[in-house]
Write a protein that holds these residues in place. Structure first.
Motif, PDB file in Angstrom:
ATOM      1  N   PRO A  58       5.879  -0.264 -80.680  1.00  0.00           N
ATOM      2  CA  PRO A  58       7.340  -0.202 -80.581  1.00  0.00           C
ATOM      3  C   PRO A  58       7.766   0.166 -79.166  1.00  0.00           C
ATOM      4  O   PRO A  58       7.034   0.849 -78.442  1.00  0.00           O
ATOM      5  CB  PRO A  58       7.719   0.893 -81.584  1.00  0.00           C
ATOM      6  N   PRO A  59       8.948  -0.268 -78.727  1.00  0.00           N
ATOM      7  CA  PRO A  59       9.394  -0.008 -77.354  1.00  0.00           C
ATOM      8  C   PRO A  59       9.531   1.476 -77.043  1.00  0.00           C
ATOM      9  O   PRO A  59       9.402   1.882 -75.895  1.00  0.00           O
ATOM     10  CB  PRO A  59      10.740  -0.720 -77.248  1.00  0.00           C
ATOM     11  N   ASN A  64       8.108   8.726 -78.419  1.00  0.00           N
ATOM     12  CA  ASN A  64       7.840   9.280 -79.744  1.00  0.00           C
ATOM     13  C   ASN A  64       6.417   9.792 -79.906  1.00  0.00           C
ATOM     14  O   ASN A  64       6.057  10.291 -80.953  1.00  0.00           O
ATOM     15  CB  ASN A  64       8.100   8.230 -80.834  1.00  0.00           C
ATOM     16  N   PHE A  65       5.621   9.679 -78.862  1.00  0.00           N
ATOM     17  CA  PHE A  65       4.233  10.112 -78.919  1.00  0.00           C
ATOM     18  C   PHE A  65       4.164  11.626 -78.814  1.00  0.00           C
ATOM     19  O   PHE A  65       4.736  12.224 -77.911  1.00  0.00           O
ATOM     20  CB  PHE A  65       3.434   9.460 -77.776  1.00  0.00           C
TER      21      PHE A  65
END
Length: 72
Positions: A58-59, A64-65
Motif C-alpha cells: 500500500p502507498p 503505517n510500519f
C-alpha cells in the motif's frame, strides 16, 4: 612446461588472443577459468535499484510500519 594465455571460445574451438610458441599438433591440457563479462555503461546505485523495483505494498506502507521488538 606451464603457460598461461588468454583465449576466446568461438563456439567450436579456442582461439588464442596472442601468438603461442608451440609446434602444430602439440597436445596440451587446458584448465578453464571463465572470466566474468565486464559491465558496460554507468554503474547503478542501490538507491537507483530500490527506486526501480515494483513493490506490491500500500502507498502508506512506510507510515503505517511499526517497529516490533523481538525477545529471545
Amino acid at each position: 612446461m606451464s603457460l598461461t594465455i588468454e583465449t576466446t571460445f568461438d563456439g567450436e574451438v579456442f582461439r588464442p588472443d596472442e601468438k603461442v610458441d608451440l609446434d602444430p599438433n602439440t597436445k596440451v591440457k587446458l584448465q578453464l577459468v571463465v572470466k566474468k563479462k565486464e559491465k558496460t555503461g554507468e554503474p547503478h546505485s542501490l538507491l537507483d535499484y530500490a527506486m526501480s523495483v515494483d513493490i506490491d505494498a500500500p502507498p502508506d506502507f512506510a507510515t503505517n510500519f511499526e517497529m516490533q521488538e523481538f525477545h529471545q
